[in-house]
Motif scaffolding. Structure first.
Motif, PDB file in Angstrom:
ATOM      1  N   ARG A  26       6.922 -47.046  23.784  1.00  0.00           N
ATOM      2  CA  ARG A  26       6.893 -48.363  24.434  1.00  0.00           C
ATOM      3  C   ARG A  26       6.077 -48.361  25.728  1.00  0.00           C
ATOM      4  NH1 ARG A  26      13.249 -49.672  24.270  1.00  0.00           N
ATOM      5  NH2 ARG A  26      13.297 -47.406  24.184  1.00  0.00           N
ATOM      6  N   GLY A  27       5.992 -47.219  26.375  1.00  0.00           N
ATOM      7  CA  GLY A  27       5.259 -47.146  27.638  1.00  0.00           C
ATOM      8  C   GLY A  27       3.884 -46.530  27.475  1.00  0.00           C
ATOM      9  N   ASP A  28       3.124 -46.992  26.490  1.00  0.00           N
ATOM     10  CA  ASP A  28       1.829 -46.358  26.170  1.00  0.00           C
ATOM     11  C   ASP A  28       0.649 -46.953  26.929  1.00  0.00           C
ATOM     12  OD1 ASP A  28       1.560 -48.801  24.906  1.00  0.00           O
ATOM     13  OD2 ASP A  28       0.874 -47.982  22.986  1.00  0.00           O
ATOM     14  N   PHE A  29       0.915 -47.876  27.859  1.00  0.00           N
ATOM     15  CA  PHE A  29      -0.155 -48.579  28.581  1.00  0.00           C
ATOM     16  C   PHE A  29      -1.057 -49.363  27.622  1.00  0.00           C
ATOM     17  CE2 PHE A  29       0.904 -45.560  31.927  1.00  0.00           C
ATOM     18  CZ  PHE A  29       0.786 -46.322  33.070  1.00  0.00           C
ATOM     19  N   GLY A  30      -0.524 -49.718  26.438  1.00  0.00           N
ATOM     20  CA  GLY A  30      -1.381 -50.375  25.454  1.00  0.00           C
ATOM     21  C   GLY A  30      -0.652 -51.309  24.519  1.00  0.00           C
ATOM     22  N   TYR A  31      -0.972 -51.197  23.221  1.00  0.00           N
ATOM     23  CA  TYR A  31      -0.485 -52.106  22.190  1.00  0.00           C
ATOM     24  C   TYR A  31       1.043 -52.198  22.189  1.00  0.00           C
ATOM     25  CZ  TYR A  31       0.066 -54.169  17.520  1.00  0.00           C
ATOM     26  OH  TYR A  31       0.412 -54.984  16.467  1.00  0.00           O
ATOM     27  N   ASN A  32       1.700 -51.045  22.169  1.00  0.00           N
ATOM     28  CA  ASN A  32       3.161 -51.040  22.085  1.00  0.00           C
ATOM     29  C   ASN A  32       3.801 -51.565  23.369  1.00  0.00           C
ATOM     30  OD1 ASN A  32       3.594 -49.641  19.380  1.00  0.00           O
ATOM     31  ND2 ASN A  32       2.222 -48.214  20.408  1.00  0.00           N
ATOM     32  N   GLN A  33       3.195 -51.253  24.502  1.00  0.00           N
ATOM     33  CA  GLN A  33       3.728 -51.743  25.772  1.00  0.00           C
ATOM     34  C   GLN A  33       3.663 -53.266  25.851  1.00  0.00           C
ATOM     35  OE1 GLN A  33       2.864 -49.418  29.282  1.00  0.00           O
ATOM     36  NE2 GLN A  33       2.543 -51.260  30.502  1.00  0.00           N
ATOM     37  N   ALA A  34       2.580 -53.845  25.314  1.00  0.00           N
ATOM     38  CA  ALA A  34       2.455 -55.306  25.315  1.00  0.00           C
ATOM     39  C   ALA A  34       3.574 -55.950  24.495  1.00  0.00           C
ATOM     40  CB  ALA A  34       1.088 -55.717  24.777  1.00  0.00           C
ATOM     41  N   GLN A  35       3.898 -55.343  23.349  1.00  0.00           N
ATOM     42  CA  GLN A  35       5.003 -55.868  22.530  1.00  0.00           C
ATOM     43  C   GLN A  35       6.341 -55.657  23.239  1.00  0.00           C
ATOM     44  OE1 GLN A  35       4.492 -57.467  19.640  1.00  0.00           O
ATOM     45  NE2 GLN A  35       2.450 -56.841  19.005  1.00  0.00           N
ATOM     46  N   ALA A  36       6.498 -54.505  23.883  1.00  0.00           N
ATOM     47  CA  ALA A  36       7.752 -54.200  24.582  1.00  0.00           C
ATOM     48  C   ALA A  36       7.978 -55.141  25.756  1.00  0.00           C
ATOM     49  CB  ALA A  36       7.741 -52.748  25.057  1.00  0.00           C
ATOM     50  N   GLN A  37       6.903 -55.584  26.395  1.00  0.00           N
ATOM     51  CA  GLN A  37       7.034 -56.550  27.485  1.00  0.00           C
ATOM     52  C   GLN A  37       7.603 -57.871  26.967  1.00  0.00           C
ATOM     53  OE1 GLN A  37       3.006 -56.534  29.000  1.00  0.00           O
ATOM     54  NE2 GLN A  37       3.395 -54.846  30.415  1.00  0.00           N
TER      55      GLN A  37
END
Length: 353
Positions: A26-37
């Motif tokens: 979730r904290g990948d600074f990217g695609y997954n983080q955007a979804q987690a936000q």
């Protein structure tokens, strides 16, 4: 809307459990983080419980995760966020659990082909990539930009092309060198590609991979500029970060939850851009000059107002063929853009065979 007010409020807050599945951390600074936000945002909604699972591969493993969320957590709305979750995995689960809603990111839901309890959402982030290209065009000294891409699917090609066109609207002599890694997440290949492009004289680097972290960090270490993607990577590059194209997935998440809680039919095909709140720009970095800010803000305002076309008639690919005939402008919702299979004039590189 014909229901009494109190009943409408009660329905709007019907308790619901929502499952969100990520292909990476979730904290990948990217695609997954955007979804987690977006997942973090919907947790604040009344009557909404969110269950999450990260690092789930695009295999039968995601089917098991979905089943666990449905049977153990009682989830009735699931967001399987990664591209490869859609077919066959999500579709199989949708047929098995017809009372559960499945909203996928990026998939092409088709009337008559896919179950009614499935749908897709996506944003026209190429609008932001065009604006990032404008900023890059004003900033670059070498007139060589670099783009590191995962796979040549239409959404990726739209971003490469829009970024290039934005930059060339500032200076037609600018080119974008593109490297395809072949994988959504391959940090070693991404670092090698970034190093190669910088060695070729590129002084602004951007990308479309799951996590831009390695690429942005490499650019900063080598003393060149970067433009982000998915979420903000500004913290990774305090000197060279220009701006970035970010998702605002809370918008489609909210639309799906609102429909599920009220008992309305599932929205099967959700799309939108800057105007609709699906995408947004990262704040400008310190290196962005006043002229770049003014021009990008001017174009952004036109996009939000509506009617601004990125892909206009007379457009040529990088082999010299006309791909959009003169007099024909495509708006962001045009299905033709969802089938894009070319690189525009000014892109140095070719599509993988």
């Amino acid at each position: 809307m014909v229901l009494p007010g109190a009943l409408r409020v009660a329905l709007a807050q019907t308790p619901i459990t929502v499952g969100v599945i990520y292909v990476g951390p979730r904290g990948d600074f990217g695609y997954n983080q955007a979804q987690a936000q977006a997942a973090a945002a919907i947790k604040k909604l009344p009557g909404v419980k969110v269950v999450e699972e990260e690092n789930v591969p695009e295999t039968v493993a995601v089917q098991k995760t979905m089943e666990a969320m449905i049977n153990q957590d009682k989830a009735s709305l699931i967001f399987p966020t990664s591209f490869g979750y859609f077919d066959p995995h999500m579709l199989k689960m949708a047929e098995k659990y017809p009372k559960v809603r499945f909203a996928h990111c990026g998939g092409m839901w088709t009337e008559g082909k896919h179950p009614k309890n499935t749908g897709s959402y996506f944003g026209y982030i190429d609008e932001c990539q065009y604006l990032a290209g404008v900023v890059a065009g004003y900033t670059s000294k070498t007139k060589k930009l670099g783009f590191i891409a995962a796979k040549p699917i239409p959404q990726v090609l739209r971003n490469i092309n829009a970024f290039t066109m934005g930059a060339r609207s500032v200076d037609p002599s600018i080119t974008t060198r593109v490297i395809f890694t072949g994988e959504w997440s391959m940090p070693v290949k991404e670092a090698e590609a970034a190093t190669s492009l910088i060695d070729q004289g590129v002084d602004v680097l951007t990308c479309h991979v799951d996590s831009p972290k390695v690429i942005v960090e490499t650019a900063e270490k080598r003393g060149i500029f970067s433009s982000g993607y998915h979420a903000s990577q500004a913290a990774l590059a305090p000197r060279g970060y220009l701006t970035g194209a970010e998702w605002d997935w809370a918008t489609p998440y909210n639309a799906q939850i609102k429909a599920a809680q009220s008992g309305a039919a599932m929205p099967n095909f959700l799309r939108g851009g800057l105007k609709d709140g699906y995408v947004k720009m990262s704040p400008y970095g310190a290196a962005v000059g006043a002229a770049a800010r003014a021009k990008a803000d001017e174009i952004k305002a036109a996009m939000i107002k509506g009617g601004y076309s990125i892909f206009k008639g007379g457009l040529k690919d990088n082999k010299g063929s006309v791909v959009i005939p003169a007099g024909k402008n495509l708006d962001q919702f045009d299905a033709e853009l969802e089938r894009m299979n070319y690189l525009v004039e000014g892109v140095v590189g070719s599509l993988p065979g």
